[in-house]
Write a protein that holds these residues in place. Structure first.
Motif, PDB file in Angstrom:
ATOM      1  N   ALA A 166       0.875  -1.177   0.000  1.00  0.00           N
ATOM      2  CA  ALA A 166       0.000   0.000   0.000  1.00  0.00           C
ATOM      3  C   ALA A 166       0.907   1.219   0.000  1.00  0.00           C
ATOM      4  N   ILE A 167       0.676   2.144  -0.915  1.00  0.00           N
ATOM      5  CA  ILE A 167       1.595   3.264  -1.087  1.00  0.00           C
ATOM      6  C   ILE A 167       0.875   4.599  -0.971  1.00  0.00           C
ATOM      7  N   THR A 168       1.618   5.597  -0.536  1.00  0.00           N
ATOM      8  CA  THR A 168       1.182   6.986  -0.623  1.00  0.00           C
ATOM      9  C   THR A 168       2.276   7.745  -1.349  1.00  0.00           C
ATOM     10  N   ILE A 169       1.920   8.401  -2.461  1.00  0.00           N
ATOM     11  CA  ILE A 169       2.890   9.147  -3.253  1.00  0.00           C
ATOM     12  C   ILE A 169       2.702  10.639  -2.996  1.00  0.00           C
ATOM     13  N   ILE A 170       3.762  11.276  -2.543  1.00  0.00           N
ATOM     14  CA  ILE A 170       3.771  12.724  -2.355  1.00  0.00           C
ATOM     15  C   ILE A 170       4.488  13.277  -3.573  1.00  0.00           C
ATOM     16  N   ARG A 171       3.707  13.712  -4.546  1.00  0.00           N
ATOM     17  CA  ARG A 171       4.204  13.941  -5.907  1.00  0.00           C
ATOM     18  C   ARG A 171       4.549  15.396  -6.159  1.00  0.00           C
ATOM     19  N   ARG A 172       5.759  15.627  -6.654  1.00  0.00           N
ATOM     20  CA  ARG A 172       6.110  16.988  -7.074  1.00  0.00           C
ATOM     21  C   ARG A 172       5.162  17.384  -8.207  1.00  0.00           C
ATOM     22  N   VAL A 173       4.783  18.650  -8.242  1.00  0.00           N
ATOM     23  CA  VAL A 173       3.732  19.049  -9.172  1.00  0.00           C
ATOM     24  C   VAL A 173       4.253  19.289 -10.585  1.00  0.00           C
ATOM     25  N   ALA A 174       5.532  19.627 -10.723  1.00  0.00           N
ATOM     26  CA  ALA A 174       6.088  19.928 -12.044  1.00  0.00           C
ATOM     27  C   ALA A 174       7.595  19.784 -12.002  1.00  0.00           C
ATOM     28  N   ASP A 175       8.209  19.635 -13.176  1.00  0.00           N
ATOM     29  CA  ASP A 175       9.660  19.647 -13.257  1.00  0.00           C
ATOM     30  C   ASP A 175      10.168  21.071 -13.079  1.00  0.00           C
ATOM     31  N   PRO A 176      11.418  21.237 -12.641  1.00  0.00           N
ATOM     32  CA  PRO A 176      11.971  22.596 -12.528  1.00  0.00           C
ATOM     33  C   PRO A 176      11.873  23.334 -13.864  1.00  0.00           C
ATOM     34  N   GLY A 177      11.400  24.574 -13.808  1.00  0.00           N
ATOM     35  CA  GLY A 177      11.284  25.375 -15.024  1.00  0.00           C
ATOM     36  C   GLY A 177       9.950  25.266 -15.721  1.00  0.00           C
ATOM     37  N   ASP A 178       9.084  24.378 -15.268  1.00  0.00           N
ATOM     38  CA  ASP A 178       7.754  24.245 -15.864  1.00  0.00           C
ATOM     39  C   ASP A 178       6.789  25.234 -15.200  1.00  0.00           C
ATOM     40  N   TYR A 179       6.349  26.228 -15.950  1.00  0.00           N
ATOM     41  CA  TYR A 179       5.460  27.242 -15.403  1.00  0.00           C
ATOM     42  C   TYR A 179       3.992  26.981 -15.721  1.00  0.00           C
ATOM     43  N   HIS A 180       3.732  26.061 -16.647  1.00  0.00           N
ATOM     44  CA  HIS A 180       2.356  25.892 -17.115  1.00  0.00           C
ATOM     45  C   HIS A 180       1.441  25.321 -16.039  1.00  0.00           C
ATOM     46  N   ARG A 181       2.014  24.729 -14.988  1.00  0.00           N
ATOM     47  CA  ARG A 181       1.172  24.191 -13.909  1.00  0.00           C
ATOM     48  C   ARG A 181       0.661  25.289 -12.987  1.00  0.00           C
ATOM     49  N   GLY A 182       1.264  26.472 -13.061  1.00  0.00           N
ATOM     50  CA  GLY A 182       0.838  27.559 -12.208  1.00  0.00           C
ATOM     51  C   GLY A 182       1.588  27.586 -10.893  1.00  0.00           C
ATOM     52  N   LEU A 183       1.458  28.669 -10.171  1.00  0.00           N
ATOM     53  CA  LEU A 183       2.065  28.822  -8.860  1.00  0.00           C
ATOM     54  C   LEU A 183       0.987  28.589  -7.817  1.00  0.00           C
ATOM     55  N   THR A 184       1.195  27.599  -6.948  1.00  0.00           N
ATOM     56  CA  THR A 184       0.126  27.216  -6.032  1.00  0.00           C
ATOM     57  C   THR A 184       0.609  27.163  -4.592  1.00  0.00           C
ATOM     58  N   ASN A 185      -0.328  27.194  -3.690  1.00  0.00           N
ATOM     59  CA  ASN A 185      -0.053  27.015  -2.268  1.00  0.00           C
ATOM     60  C   ASN A 185      -1.089  26.042  -1.727  1.00  0.00           C
ATOM     61  N   ALA A 186      -1.134  24.860  -2.333  1.00  0.00           N
ATOM     62  CA  ALA A 186      -2.165  23.895  -1.983  1.00  0.00           C
ATOM     63  C   ALA A 186      -1.691  22.493  -2.316  1.00  0.00           C
ATOM     64  N   LEU A 187      -2.307  21.510  -1.680  1.00  0.00           N
ATOM     65  CA  LEU A 187      -2.105  20.106  -2.013  1.00  0.00           C
ATOM     66  C   LEU A 187      -3.355  19.613  -2.735  1.00  0.00           C
ATOM     67  N   GLN A 188      -3.172  18.678  -3.649  1.00  0.00           N
ATOM     68  CA  GLN A 188      -4.303  18.140  -4.402  1.00  0.00           C
ATOM     69  C   GLN A 188      -4.236  16.622  -4.388  1.00  0.00           C
ATOM     70  N   ILE A 189      -5.341  15.980  -4.053  1.00  0.00           N
ATOM     71  CA  ILE A 189      -5.372  14.525  -3.962  1.00  0.00           C
ATOM     72  C   ILE A 189      -6.085  13.951  -5.187  1.00  0.00           C
ATOM     73  N   ASP A 190      -5.554  12.852  -5.710  1.00  0.00           N
ATOM     74  CA  ASP A 190      -6.183  12.137  -6.823  1.00  0.00           C
ATOM     75  C   ASP A 190      -7.096  11.044  -6.285  1.00  0.00           C
ATOM     76  N   LYS A 191      -7.986  10.568  -7.138  1.00  0.00           N
ATOM     77  CA  LYS A 191      -8.816   9.436  -6.780  1.00  0.00           C
ATOM     78  C   LYS A 191      -7.956   8.188  -6.623  1.00  0.00           C
ATOM     79  N   ALA A 192      -8.275   7.367  -5.655  1.00  0.00           N
ATOM     80  CA  ALA A 192      -7.565   6.102  -5.456  1.00  0.00           C
ATOM     81  C   ALA A 192      -8.247   5.002  -6.270  1.00  0.00           C
ATOM     82  N   PRO A 193      -7.493   3.975  -6.693  1.00  0.00           N
ATOM     83  CA  PRO A 193      -6.061   3.788  -6.479  1.00  0.00           C
ATOM     84  C   PRO A 193      -5.241   4.546  -7.508  1.00  0.00           C
ATOM     85  N   SER A 194      -4.019   4.904  -7.157  1.00  0.00           N
ATOM     86  CA  SER A 194      -3.142   5.608  -8.087  1.00  0.00           C
ATOM     87  C   SER A 194      -2.704   4.675  -9.209  1.00  0.00           C
ATOM     88  N   HIS A 195      -2.378   5.267 -10.361  1.00  0.00           N
ATOM     89  CA  HIS A 195      -1.977   4.430 -11.496  1.00  0.00           C
ATOM     90  C   HIS A 195      -0.681   3.689 -11.222  1.00  0.00           C
TER      91      HIS A 195
END
Length: 344
Positions: A166-195
């Motif tokens: 059973a895993i929990t992934i704390i996922r970086r939101v973007a690679d360094p230099g990727d601006y298209h994801r936006g600047l955020t101050n939040a965590l976002q959870i995906d539906k389980a189970p993860s791929h």
């Protein structure tokens, strides 16, 4: 010795690292790289003196390349014709289109985790199912998180067997230099189970897996926590011993100064690794604990470079350069310098 000729389609985050990895292999020859425009990565390639030949994947945009002073050695068709096998590191969905070109010229190809599984004959991992890729025409790699996760799970599975994880992934939101994801101050959870959990079961169908993924507003690496049920009860010391014996796993501790993902990225830069890359996953010694028979631990995934060794493994399997996982991964490790820190 006849070297295997390799082409790389897509010169972005993964593609440029694939090119560097292939160039280090003594039994492979990098024919060149292809991309569609004078991106920052391509401009940096020019400024470094064009160590690799460049092929345009969008001939209609060649004027842009010429205006940027990028020397062009041909188009994508030329690169494919000159190669024995292609590493496709293009954006998700583009690889499936490129497959038609590879088939046209009768060339093998390896696709990245963003493509659908149906693009390939084999969903591949260098350690978990190397032999299934031997001689296959089209292989698809697992994602960065799945690649590192399978390394750790397969390590214990081969030693004592694994029933479930059973895993929990704390996922970086973007690679360094990727601006298209936006600047955020939040965590976002995906539906389980993860791929990643589902992908693990595809590669290792005898292991039951499930998981949750949380997106975090950071860029340098993912962290995965794993709760693993072994078939044979083992101690923390035994788990440490098994992990320490794996060339692509680095054991670290908080007391050494490895407080988190940024510590490992900084350490890779201090080592002088290009781009701050690290091929190994890291497991914190301090994180390995037991709950009954279950083993729990935490992994750092250096998302930009972790899949590079398995891509090289895939070339070796597909081209029948080595026929077993032990031989194939050992060759890859030697040329990439993986594991040398264990004896330094």
């Amino acid at each position: 010795m006849k070297k295997i000729k390799v082409g790389v389609a897509g010169y972005g985050v993964i593609g440029q690292r694939l090119a560097d990895g292939v160039a280090l292999q003594g039994d492979m020859e990098l024919v060149g790289v292809a991309d569609v425009a004078p991106t920052l990565s391509v401009k940096a390639l020019k400024e470094k003196g064009m160590p690799y030949k460049f092929f345009t994947a969008a001939p209609e945009r060649q004027a842009e390349l010429e205006a940027a002073g990028i020397p062009v050695s041909g188009d994508l068709d030329d690169l494919v014709r000159q190669s024995d096998i292609m590493l496709d590191a293009t954006s998700a969905g583009v690889g499936a289109k490129n497959k038609l070109l590879y088939e046209k010229y009768g060339k093998k190809a390896i696709f990245q985790g963003g493509e659908k599984n149906t693009v390939a004959d084999v969903f591949f991992h260098g350690y978990a199912n190397y032999e299934k890729g031997v001689g296959a025409d089209f292989l698809k790699l697992t994602s960065c998180n799945t690649t590192g996760l399978i390394r750790a799970v397969d390590c214990l599975d081969r030693a004592v067997g694994v029933e479930k994880v059973a895993i929990t992934i704390i996922r970086r939101v973007a690679d360094p230099g990727d601006y298209h994801r936006g600047l955020t101050n939040a965590l976002q959870i995906d539906k389980a189970p993860s791929h990643q959990a589902l992908d693990l079961m595809t590669i290792m169908p005898h292991v039951e897996a499930t998981g949750i993924l949380v997106h975090t507003p950071v860029t340098h690496g993912h962290i995965i926590t794993v709760v693993l049920t072994p078939k044979k009860d083992i101690s923390v010391a035994e788990a440490l011993m098994y992990f320490d014996g794996h060339p692509r796993i680095r054991l670290v501790s908080i007391d050494e100064g490895f407080q988190g993902n940024a510590s490992l990225f900084r350490y890779a830069r201090d080592l002088g690794n290009p781009r701050g890359d690290m091929y190994e996953i890291a497991i914190w010694r301090d994180s390995i604990v037991k709950s009954g028979r279950d083993i729990m631990f935490a992994i750092n995934i250096p998302q930009e470079a972790v899949v590079i060794p398995e891509n090289i493994d895939a070339i070796r399997a597909s081209m029948k350069m080595q026929l077993t996982r032990d031989e194939g991964t050992a060759e890859t490790n030697t040329y990439l310098g993986i594991g040398k820190w264990k004896i330094s």
